[in-house]
Scaffold this motif. Structure first.
Motif, short mmCIF file in Angstrom:
data_model
loop_
_atom_site.label_atom_id
_atom_site.label_comp_id
_atom_site.label_asym_id
_atom_site.label_seq_id
_atom_site.Cartn_x
_atom_site.Cartn_y
_atom_site.Cartn_z
N TYR A 1 0.97 -1.26 0.08
CA TYR A 1 0.01 -0.11 0.14
C TYR A 1 0.84 1.30 0.01
O TYR A 1 0.69 2.34 -0.82
N ALA B 1 -5.37 1.09 -6.22
CA ALA B 1 -4.64 -0.08 -5.88
C ALA B 1 -5.48 -1.30 -5.83
O ALA B 1 -6.58 -1.06 -5.21
N ALA C 1 2.36 1.60 -3.57
CA ALA C 1 1.26 2.25 -4.32
C ALA C 1 1.15 3.68 -4.28
O ALA C 1 0.95 4.39 -5.16
#
Length: 299
Positions: free
Chosen positions: A44, A69, A47
Motif C-alpha cells: 500500500y 490499488a 502504491a
C-alpha cells in the motif's frame, strides 16, 4: 467464472462484475467505510509512492489508473476470518537460566508452572493452548517452554505492572500481548536490543502451536514464547487511534492465493468508470484527501 481448489482444499470461485449500477452501489456503500490493512501495508505504501510520482509527471484525476490499488476486502467480523497467534522462537540465547529468568519475571508477572505431561505433540499443543487461553481471558498471558525442561510456564501480567510498559506507549497498545512480550520480557528482562527484535535470524515466528512446541522439544530451538491470538476488538481500538499494530502481532487465515489477478502498470492508461462522489467537491478530493490523512504512529 473461474473455479478451482488449492493444495489445502479450499475452493475458489472468482467472477467479474461489470454492471454499472452494482459497481456504483458498492462504491457508495464503501465510500464512508474504513479499511484496515491486515496484510500488505508495504504494498500500500509503495502504491502511494508510485501514485505521487505519477501525479507529478502526468497529473491527478479519478480517471488515472495509478490513483487506485488492487485490494482484497473482507468483513473483519466475518465468521470465516481467523486470527492465529504469532509465537516467538529463539534458536539460541546464550547463558539462559530459567530460574533466574522466572525470578525476574515475577516482578511484573504471576508465574504458573505445569508439567508437559503428554508425549503426543498434538495433544500437548491443544492442552497448552487451552490453558493459555483460559488464563489470558483476564489479561495478558504469555507462555514459555524451553528445551530440556519437563515443565512449561504461564506468565500473567499483574494489573499494577501495566505502567512499567512505559508512558511512550498508547493505552490501547498496552493491551496487545506481543507488545507486552517485547517491552517487558525481551527488552527489560532478557536485555535484547530493540533493533534485534526484527532480526528473523535471532527470532523465528511460528503461528502453529504444535510446530512451535515441537521445535523446542526436539532441541531445534532453545525456547519459545507463546501468545494468544490478538483479538479483533484490540485491532479496532489500536487502528481507531491512528496507530500501527506491533510487528507480527496478527496472522490472518485463510489467505488468498497471490497472483489471481494482475494490475497492468501503465501510467497513460485511463479508466472509463468513475466512482460516484458523495459530495460536490468534484475532483478536489482525489488530489488531497489521502495526503491529509493522519499519519499512523509506530508503537
Amino acid at each position: 467464472m473461474v473455479c478451482f481448489q488449492d493444495a489445502s482444499g479450499y475452493l475458489y470461485r472468482m467472477w467479474q462484475v461489470t454492471s454499472k449500477p452494482v459497481l456504483e452501489d458498492v462504491s457508495l456503500k464503501l465510500a464512508s467505510k474504513s479499511i484496515i490493512i491486515a496484510d500488505g501495508h508495504h504494498r500500500y505504501e509503495t502504491a502511494r509512492n508510485y501514485r505521487n510520482l505519477m501525479r507529478a509527471r502526468f497529473g491527478a484525476g479519478p480517471s488515472r489508473s495509478y490513483e487506485y490499488a488492487m485490494m482484497y476486502l473482507t468483513n473483519i467480523t466475518g465468521k470465516g476470518l481467523t486470527i492465529l497467534p504469532m509465537h516467538r522462537l529463539y534458536r539460541s540465547y546464550p547463558d539462559f537460566n530459567v530460574n533466574a529468568f522466572l525470578a525476574s519475571a515475577r516482578t511484573h508477572f504471576s508465574v504458573h508452572s505445569f508439567s508437559l505431561g503428554s508425549h503426543n505433540r498434538g495433544r500437548l499443543a491443544d492442552g497448552v493452548s487451552a490453558r493459555l487461553y483460559e488464563y489470558g481471558r483476564r489479561g495478558t498471558c504469555i507462555g514459555l517452554c524451553h528445551t530440556g525442561s519437563k515443565h512449561y510456564h504461564l506468565l500473567c501480567l499483574k494489573p499494577e505492572a501495566v505502567s512499567a510498559i512505559g508512558d511512550d506507549v498508547h493505552p490501547s497498545l498496552k493491551k496487545v500481548d506481543v507488545l507486552v512480550l517485547s517491552r517487558l520480557i525481551f527488552q527489560r528482562i532478557l536485555g535484547i536490543r530493540r533493533e534485534d527484535l526484527d532480526d528473523e535470524t535471532i527470532i523465528h515466528f511460528e503461528s502453529n502451536t504444535c510446530h512451535a512446541l515441537s521445535s523446542v522439544l526436539s532441541g531445534e530451538s532453545q525456547m519459545v514464547f507463546l501468545v494468544n491470538p490478538t483479538k479483533i476488538e484490540q485491532i479496532l481500538e489500536v487502528t481507531g487511534n491512528a496507530l500501527l499494530m506491533p510487528r507480527k502481532s496478527t496472522y490472518f487465515y485463510p489467505k488468498i492465493i497471490s497472483g489471481l489477478l494482475f494490475n497492468k502498470i501503465d501510467p497513460r492508461e485511463t479508466l472509463l468508470y468513475q466512482a460516484p462522489s458523495l459530495d460536490d467537491r468534484g475532483d478536489e478530493r482525489w488530489s488531497s484527501s489521502h495526503d491529509k490523512a493522519k499519519k499512523p504512529r509506530k508503537p
